[in-house]
Enzyme design. Structure first.
Site, PDB file in Angstrom:
ATOM      1  N   GLU A 519       0.801  -1.226   0.000  1.00  0.00           N
ATOM      2  CA  GLU A 519       0.000   0.000   0.000  1.00  0.00           C
ATOM      3  C   GLU A 519       0.837   1.280   0.000  1.00  0.00           C
ATOM      4  O   GLU A 519       0.709   2.125   0.892  1.00  0.00           O
ATOM      5  CB  GLU A 519      -0.971  -0.019   1.185  1.00  0.00           C
ATOM      6  CG  GLU A 519      -1.926  -1.191   1.129  1.00  0.00           C
ATOM      7  CD  GLU A 519      -2.879  -1.273   2.316  1.00  0.00           C
ATOM      8  OE1 GLU A 519      -2.908  -0.321   3.123  1.00  0.00           O
ATOM      9  OE2 GLU A 519      -3.595  -2.278   2.431  1.00  0.00           O
ATOM     10  N   GLU A 635      -6.131 -10.322  -2.179  1.00  0.00           N
ATOM     11  CA  GLU A 635      -6.944 -10.327  -0.962  1.00  0.00           C
ATOM     12  C   GLU A 635      -8.435 -10.259  -1.312  1.00  0.00           C
ATOM     13  O   GLU A 635      -9.179  -9.458  -0.740  1.00  0.00           O
ATOM     14  CB  GLU A 635      -6.553  -9.156  -0.050  1.00  0.00           C
ATOM     15  CG  GLU A 635      -5.089  -9.154   0.350  1.00  0.00           C
ATOM     16  CD  GLU A 635      -4.708  -7.982   1.247  1.00  0.00           C
ATOM     17  OE1 GLU A 635      -5.626  -7.362   1.847  1.00  0.00           O
ATOM     18  OE2 GLU A 635      -3.511  -7.687   1.360  1.00  0.00           O
TER      19      GLU A 635
END
Length: 732
Positions: A519, A635
């Site tokens: 991220e 994910e």
């Protein structure tokens, strides 16, 4: 493809169905039968789904699952589902910096070692998640190593006259041999605002006394011990000594902090780093009858060296006078453990002794652990000591102590007695802090409390003093030194190298694919820079200290210490909803590689819902495919906004799962398909305590029964409606 034509019902699913009530619609309403999962699917569909093989049967690429390591190790049903259906597992939390690194920077491999051993038995691979992120870090440790340095003050009252230094006049000080110059400079001391004495040796300087500053007379008391101390640094390696004028029995050899032999000496050379010089004088060092002495700071050994001495740290302390301070609590320095202190309130393990490594100074400190935050009831974790005598009405008292906490915390002092005093809440941090509390006694106070129940955390307390002002002396205040930006960059860079090198080395033979950087992007596609304002306790921004190249360094370290064939990924979320973020991530990958890093793959998390734009999903996969990198859905889950979905919602969820798989296979070339990881196993509340509570995003329901989404995912992986190949009558 690995899928098979299925002619029989899976035995385990039949057993589950056979154990149900005849009316399946009533099954979840009986609390003995498990958690509520929403509307029941039609029986025919349930039976059809039960005929499917395990998910991994239907695909050639890696099918992974993001799991909780504790559930995998402890829950047999959970573990069986994972083992049967997936090729690879990603620990959701237990492999991150926050989970593995303790307050001293040490890595505890025990949990993950046991987890990997168990997954190996099942033939599962482990995907490393994640090396460098801004969340789930041991932020307390990382912040502590770049926190300001707190230097304990002199161990007694400073008896040296430094007024002439602070005002720049050098009154009572003698610049006997000034070399190129001896002057006072502002803002160049230990702290950003403290003064320093600047001493510059000449081009011909060769003897210690060629650059010499002489102190005023220092009064002494017969039989007392003294200590001279100061902090010094130099622009290049330097050399110096302390010498004395009269009054001492041994003027020669001098007290020389550079040489290494003899009882008079301390090994010390000046460098560009601040270092402390301490010289102790015993009663026998003075000529009998002496009432004062002077000392010289001699820095003329070497030519063309510039020295700085922090004015605030230049002190002469009467060590015996310092001992005349009357402390109204016993064992305030904790050098002999925590005798005299007790837990009034708090957990059984709230109070313990800490060693020298955790002390402000000396051999020990008091350690207090508060497990639960309760800002309105600080007394719920309370540590107590009795005063040596009841306080006197009308007399002024000062309570002082040093404290730090492993994370941001809060402390309050209070007193016991008929009428108590309460201090206001005081903020604490990983940096040692001096706290003083002044109040007037009412004649009933019998003891001191540290109230630490306001903010959960671990606290260390040292140098507790309660005085009434009638005794002289007392220690000088500590000095706080902020680290420079360059120092912080070096420290955090070393911490990253330590973490990555040890993780990659330890798991070199058992983990072969990693999320190296997680991220890195803002939602607008620009790079995070550490100013996003996240105040979570486990938040730490590596890029704030290491700059744009933090990911370059991370990938280089992972490659250096891992295997040449390891697959190293960068991973981010919302790439399907913010195509500008997807573009930004791709640009950053190109930058990393332009600086010598090697990125094998890009992970797109895909935490999505029923309203996620399908056209953007397709566009995202096209953009990612164009990079030529391995592409992983890392994910995947599809949330419904409820923990009790309708039949229609479950059907829509199944359709969305299938659509994502279809688009992945359509747009990502086979050679770039690393695989798909489903995030989580079931909708059971045990899995959703911290992630998507009151939701139903997974392929198994709250009771580990396959959902409609299981069929959608399997059909997407197989590239067909697998159930069309079923033969025979369905059970009715």
């Amino acid at each position: 493809m690995k899928y098979k034509y299925i002619l029989t019902v899976i035995a385990s699913s039949l057993m589950l169905l056979a154990s149900c009530d005849d009316n399946l619609m009533e099954w979840e309403k009986d609390p003995e039968h498990g958690e509520v999962t929403g509307a029941e699917l039609p029986l025919a569909l349930v039976e059809k789904i039960s005929r499917y093989e395990p998910l991994k049967t239907y695909t050639d690429f890696v099918l992974g699952n993001g799991i909780g390591t504790d559930l995998y190790m402890s829950d047999e049903t959970y573990r069986k589902i994972v083992n049967e259906n997936f090729d690879e597992v990603t620990p959701g939390y237990a492999m991150k910096h926050g989970a593995m690194v303790n307050s001293k920077g040490e890595i505890n491999f025990t949990t993950i070692d046991a987890f990997i051993a168990e997954t190996k038995k099942a033939g599962l691979k482990v995907f490393g998640h994640t090396l460098v992120w801004h969340s789930n870090q041991n932020a307390s440790y990382l912040n502590s190593i770049i926190a300001p340095t707190v230097i304990p003050g002199s161990s007694g009252t400073n008896t040296l006259d430094v007024a002439g230094l602070k005002n720049g006049t050098f009154t009572n000080w003698a610049r006997n041999n000034p070399g190129k110059g001896i002057s006072i400079v502002a803002n160049e001391g230990l702290t950003s605002t403290s003064q320093a004495i600047k001493l510059e040796s000449s081009a011909t300087s060769s003897a210690a006394y060629n650059l010499q500053l002489t102190s005023p007379n220092v009064s002494i008391v017969s039989g007392h011990n003294y200590e001279i101390s100061f902090y010094i640094k130099s622009d290049v390696t330097g050399k110096g000594r302390i010498s004395f004028n009269n009054s001492l029995t041994n003027q020669y050899p001098y007290k020389d902090w550079f040489s290494t032999g003899g009882s008079w000496t301390e090994a010390f050379a000046t460098t560009s780093t601040w270092q402390q010089v301490k010289i102790k004088l015993a009663p026998g060092d003075f000529v009998g009858g002496s009432t004062n002495f002077k000392f010289n700071i001699d820095l003329g050994y070497l030519p063309n060296v510039t020295y700085l001495i922090d004015v605030n740290t230049l002190a002469v302390v009467d060590l015996d006078a310092a001992q005349t301070v009357t402390n109204l609590v016993t064992n305030g320095d904790f050098n002999a453990g925590i005798s005299g202190w007790s837990k009034y309130n708090g957990a059984a393990d709230a109070l313990s002794a800490a060693g020298a490594a955790d002390a402000y100074e000396g051999n020990g400190a008091m350690k207090v652990v508060n497990a639960v935050s309760d800002a309105a009831n600080q007394w719920k974790t309370q540590i107590h000591a009795n005063f040596t005598s009841t306080l006197t009405s009308g007399k002024a008292y000062t309570i002082s102590f040093m404290i730090r906490s492993e994370a941001a915390g809060s402390v309050r002092c209070s007193t016991t007695g008929t009428t108590a005093h309460y201090q206001g809440d005081q903020a604490t941090s990983p940096t040692w802090k001096l706290i003083e509390w002044k109040f007037t006694g009412n004649g009933t106070e019998t003891g001191l409390n540290f109230d630490l129940g306001g903010t959960a955390g671990t606290y260390y307390i040292d140098n507790v003093s309660v005085t009434d002002g009638s005794s002289g002396g007392g220690p000088t205040a500590p000095i706080t030194i902020d680290k420079t930006d360059a120092e912080k960059t070096k420290i955090i860079g070393d911490a990253m190298a330590d973490w990555i090198s040890k993780m990659m080395t330890h798991y070199k033979t058992s983990v072969f694919a990693w999320d190296v950087v997680n991220e890195p992007m803002k939602e607008d596609g620009t790079l995070r820079n550490g100013t996003e304002g996240d105040t979570a306790a486990d938040y730490f921004s590596w890029i704030k200290y290491l700059g744009k190249d933090y990911a370059v360094t991370a990938f280089k370290l992972a490659r250096q210490y891992g295997n040449a064939t390891d697959k190293l990924f960068i991973n981010d979320y919302n790439l399907e909803s913010r195509l500008d973020k997807c573009d930004g991530l791709i640009d950053y990958v190109e930058y990393i590689e332009s600086q010598g890093g090697k990125v094998d793959g890009i992970g797109t998390q895909m935490h999505i819902g029923l309203t996620t734009d399908k056209d953007k999903i397709a566009q995202m996969f096209q953009k990612l495919a164009a990079t030529g990198k391995l592409i992983k859905i890392s994910e995947l889950d599809v949330r419904l906004g409820t923990n009790a979905p309708t039949v229609a919602q479950q059907a829509s969820q199944a359709e969305m799962y299938q659509y994502v798989v279809d688009m992945y296979k359509k747009y990502i070339p086979a050679a770039q398909q690393y695989g798909i990881t489903i995030w989580g196993v079931s909708d059971n509340s045990k899995e959703h305590e911290f992630w998507l509570p009151d939701e139903s995003p997974n392929l198994w329901d709250a009771n580990y029964v396959r959902k409609h989404a299981y069929k959608g995912t399997a059909d997407g992986l197989a590239g067909k409606d697998v159930s069309k190949d079923f033969s025979g009558e369905l059970v009715k």
